[in-house]
Scaffold this motif. Sequence first.
Motif, mmCIF file in Angstrom:
data_model
loop_
_atom_site.group_PDB
_atom_site.id
_atom_site.type_symbol
_atom_site.label_atom_id
_atom_site.label_comp_id
_atom_site.label_asym_id
_atom_site.label_seq_id
_atom_site.Cartn_x
_atom_site.Cartn_y
_atom_site.Cartn_z
ATOM 1 N N ARG A 56 41.951 35.638 37.013
ATOM 2 C CA ARG A 56 40.261 34.770 36.990
ATOM 3 C C ARG A 56 39.662 35.296 38.046
ATOM 4 N NH1 ARG A 56 40.613 33.864 31.719
ATOM 5 N NH2 ARG A 56 42.474 32.491 31.179
ATOM 6 N N PRO A 57 39.026 36.295 37.656
ATOM 7 C CA PRO A 57 38.139 36.237 39.129
ATOM 8 C C PRO A 57 36.961 35.170 39.459
ATOM 9 C CG PRO A 57 38.339 38.341 37.481
ATOM 10 C CD PRO A 57 38.929 37.344 36.469
ATOM 11 N N GLN A 58 36.765 35.152 40.699
ATOM 12 C CA GLN A 58 35.682 34.100 40.809
ATOM 13 C C GLN A 58 34.416 34.247 41.034
ATOM 14 O OE1 GLN A 58 37.518 31.419 43.565
ATOM 15 N NE2 GLN A 58 39.561 31.462 42.833
ATOM 16 N N GLU A 59 34.101 35.561 41.349
ATOM 17 C CA GLU A 59 32.896 36.552 41.559
ATOM 18 C C GLU A 59 32.469 37.629 41.356
ATOM 19 O OE1 GLU A 59 32.585 34.940 45.954
ATOM 20 O OE2 GLU A 59 32.593 36.993 46.026
ATOM 21 N N ASP A 60 32.080 38.281 40.257
ATOM 22 C CA ASP A 60 30.790 39.038 39.861
ATOM 23 C C ASP A 60 30.853 40.266 40.595
ATOM 24 O OD1 ASP A 60 31.136 37.748 37.322
ATOM 25 O OD2 ASP A 60 29.078 38.015 37.029
ATOM 26 N N GLN A 86 31.963 36.926 48.686
ATOM 27 C CA GLN A 86 32.564 36.379 49.511
ATOM 28 C C GLN A 86 33.886 37.892 49.659
ATOM 29 O OE1 GLN A 86 33.057 33.776 52.023
ATOM 30 N NE2 GLN A 86 31.650 33.881 51.159
ATOM 31 N N GLN A 89 37.107 38.344 47.806
ATOM 32 C CA GLN A 89 36.804 38.686 46.485
ATOM 33 C C GLN A 89 36.861 39.790 45.979
ATOM 34 O OE1 GLN A 89 37.494 35.632 43.721
ATOM 35 N NE2 GLN A 89 37.834 35.059 45.399
ATOM 36 N N TRP A 92 40.324 41.412 46.422
ATOM 37 C CA TRP A 92 41.740 40.283 45.292
ATOM 38 C C TRP A 92 41.582 42.276 44.425
ATOM 39 C CZ3 TRP A 92 40.205 39.008 40.109
ATOM 40 C CH2 TRP A 92 41.537 38.572 40.076
#
Length: 250
Positions: A56-60, A86, A89, A92
């Motif tokens: 589940r990525p939190q940023e594009d 960030q 991310q 990750w």
Amino acid sequence: MDKEDIPRSEVPPAPYHVLKRYRGIGGGVGRLYEVRNDKTGNAALVLMPGPKGELRPQEDWEVRLTSHVAPPYLALEVERAPVDGQPQQLAWMLDRWATALVRIEERPEAQAHLAAGAQKPPPPPETGHRSFVGTVAMAALLALGVTPGPSSTPEPISPTAPPALAVDKQMPPVQLLTDAVQAIALPMPQGPFKGQNRPPCKSKHEVVIRGGCWVEIASRPPCGDDAFEHEGKCYMPGYSAPRPPQALNP
């Protein structure tokens, strides 16, 4: 299972054209697809979440990676980043790809796909303009009582549009539906995965099956997409602490 029964969130979106799905790569990675970009023709891989919702990525982010031999250097070029993005991310994302690539690094079909280079993208789809005009012209002639001859009959052009899931010619849509059904019953592989614990197993919860260490889970067949079935039970491969990201080329 009808095509409409397959959630669109489980397959790569456009512009990625699905060629195949890599199976038997072990749990915790997600669904790994071999694809090609319909816009650029580039060979690519796409990771999608597994049934338990991991990945589940939190940023594009959009980045380009370069490995150069002479002069020797590695480059990470950011093509698009979120506002106040960030770096953890980005780290990750790279770590997940390192894990996935390690799982398929010895598969000849993966090497052949990634090293094949870009292919010519398919031609852009026809618009429906000519077909619509031809239909209107035919209707007008018929309304006037005129039957057009062979030379005056407008040739209709069926509009086409890139489907959300484009399937390679060598893999008909029915095969994709079959794969979705088979995802709930992964057979136990004949040997351990690369990096999987081997006897003597490191945990008292692990058991030896076909030369590798496996952990029995509470689920019962069908085991789901990230577990393997063996003699009526479900198992996950045993791994030690996660390995650090590794370069594709040593």
